[in-house]
Scaffold this active site. Structure first.
Site, PDB file in Angstrom:
ATOM      1  N   TYR A 181       2.065   4.869   6.777  1.00 42.40           N
ATOM      2  CA  TYR A 181       3.012   4.420   5.897  1.00 42.40           C
ATOM      3  C   TYR A 181       4.374   4.180   6.122  1.00 42.40           C
ATOM      4  CZ  TYR A 181       5.425   4.164   1.242  1.00 42.40           C
ATOM      5  OH  TYR A 181       6.072   3.943   0.467  1.00 42.40           O
ATOM      6  N   SER A 240      11.568   3.414   1.841  1.00 46.74           N
ATOM      7  CA  SER A 240      10.980   4.950   1.256  1.00 46.74           C
ATOM      8  C   SER A 240      11.713   5.722   2.014  1.00 46.74           C
ATOM      9  CB  SER A 240       9.306   5.176   1.376  1.00 46.74           C
ATOM     10  OG  SER A 240       9.104   6.390   1.334  1.00 46.74           O
ATOM     11  N   ASN A 248      11.758  10.376  -4.269  1.00 44.25           N
ATOM     12  CA  ASN A 248      10.431  10.620  -5.269  1.00 44.25           C
ATOM     13  C   ASN A 248      10.661   9.990  -6.352  1.00 44.25           C
ATOM     14  OD1 ASN A 248      10.376  12.758  -2.774  1.00 44.25           O
ATOM     15  ND2 ASN A 248       8.440  13.181  -3.805  1.00 44.25           N
ATOM     16  N   GLN A 268       0.856  -1.259  -0.027  1.00 43.87           N
ATOM     17  CA  GLN A 268      -0.030  -0.113  -0.039  1.00 43.87           C
ATOM     18  C   GLN A 268       1.044   1.140   0.045  1.00 43.87           C
ATOM     19  OE1 GLN A 268      -1.945   2.976   0.099  1.00 43.87           O
ATOM     20  NE2 GLN A 268      -1.066   3.030   2.354  1.00 43.87           N
ATOM     21  N   ARG A 298      -0.063  22.552   2.019  1.00 40.58           N
ATOM     22  CA  ARG A 298      -0.649  21.944   2.986  1.00 40.58           C
ATOM     23  C   ARG A 298      -0.110  21.387   4.206  1.00 40.58           C
ATOM     24  NH1 ARG A 298      -1.333  17.440  -1.876  1.00 40.58           N
ATOM     25  NH2 ARG A 298       0.946  17.768  -1.858  1.00 40.58           N
TER      26      ARG A 298
END
Length: 310
Positions: free
Chosen positions: A143, A119, A172, A78, A267
């Site tokens: 995550y 990640s 990224n 996911q 954000r």
């Protein structure tokens, strides 16, 4: 002949790994994927596709029992941070229970090496850029927590059971086929909008930075690491900070005209600066990601543009 299992191989990064493996005559490849975000079209001729979910222990047991794998490239996951925030239980089931099912099968069926897609999310919002692998891990999302915890499981399985394990912390990632069935990253979002002639939205002033690494370079690093023994952790990155405004300039070069850009409020929780050191990868494997951003953006945009015209 090396026999490889690639979980999540029909997905975005998996498709680039399969492309590289397809050109190698001494690799036999089995792809295990539930196809929720992947496509069977990404599984190339001569490769076996087994449809299944890493949460399903019975299907994994059957898969491992019927094959004699030398290594597992574990990409099934996911992958969306917002999804992990909205549904942390599901995120845990896919990302943590899934890897444990894989690891237990490796232990039972004597698979030698697991290569894992981690990640930059494991670092959280850390200002000590460029980040090196020894930095303290402080993930700021469920995550990131599941990725960090998986890294620790791999270390312990190496220490307790002798399983070789290689962890790749991706910066990224961008490239062709990203986000075909989902939102994807900023590059794929911009590609889709620009290919449709629409405006793009930037949250904040566009000076926030990211380390954009091409998926083909990610695939090269994974494949080069297949012979490694022991437990290793590598950032896979360009080591270069690129602002979102600079990224937009690359897109403008790719499309041949100015982009219609709308700036809006930043954000909450967005990281201001992100760049990873790739010195450890260079030292251990003698490679650094080679794709320059302008060329990579051109390749990626051209692919999306072709999809839009079909």
């Amino acid at each position: 002949m090396m026999k490889l299992l690639v979980t999540g191989g029909a997905g975005f990064i998996g498709s680039h790994v399969l492309e590289k493996l397809h050109a190698m005559v001494d690799r036999q490849v089995v792809v295990f994927d539930n196809l929720t975000s992947g496509s069977p079209d990404n599984v190339l001729p001569g490769m076996e596709l087994v449809r299944g979910d890493v949460r399903d222990t019975d299907s994994l047991e059957s898969l491992f029992a019927s094959h004699d794998f030398d290594a597992v490239i574990h990409l099934a996951a996911q992958t969306l941070v917002p999804t992990s925030v909205a549904d942390p239980v599901m995120d845990l089931q896919v990302n943590l229970e899934g890897i444990l099912h894989i690891l237990e099968c490796c232990r039972t069926y004597h698979v030698h090496h697991v290569l894992f897609s981690s990640s930059a999310a494991v670092y959280g919002d850390n200002p000590h850029v460029p980040l090196v692998e020894t930095e303290r891990l402080m993930p700021s999302s469920p995550y990131g927590i599941t990725k960090m915890t998986t890294e620790q499981y791999l270390r312990v399985y190496h220490e307790l059971y002798g399983l070789d394990a290689t962890v790749f912390r991706f910066a990224n990632v961008y490239g062709e086929r990203q986000g075909e069935k989902g939102e994807g990253g900023v590059v794929s979002i911009f590609c889709k909008l620009l290919a449709m002639g629409k405006a793009i939205t930037v949250y904040g002033d566009g000076r926030q930075t990211r380390d954009f690494v091409y998926a083909g370079d990610i695939a090269d690093a994974i494949i080069q690491a297949l012979p490694l023994k022991g437990f290793h952790t590598f950032n896979v990155s360009t080591g270069k900070e690129t602002s979102i405004n600079d990224l937009i300039r690359c897109f403008e070069d790719a499309i041949g005209h100015s982009a219609d850009v709308h700036y809006t409020e930043a954000r909450t929780g967005d990281i201001l600066r992100s760049v990873l050191s790739h010195d450890a990868l260079k030292q251990a494997l003698g490679i650094v990601p080679a794709m320059e951003l302008p060329e990579g953006i051109q390749k990626t945009y051209d692919w999306y543009n072709r999809q839009e015209k079909h």
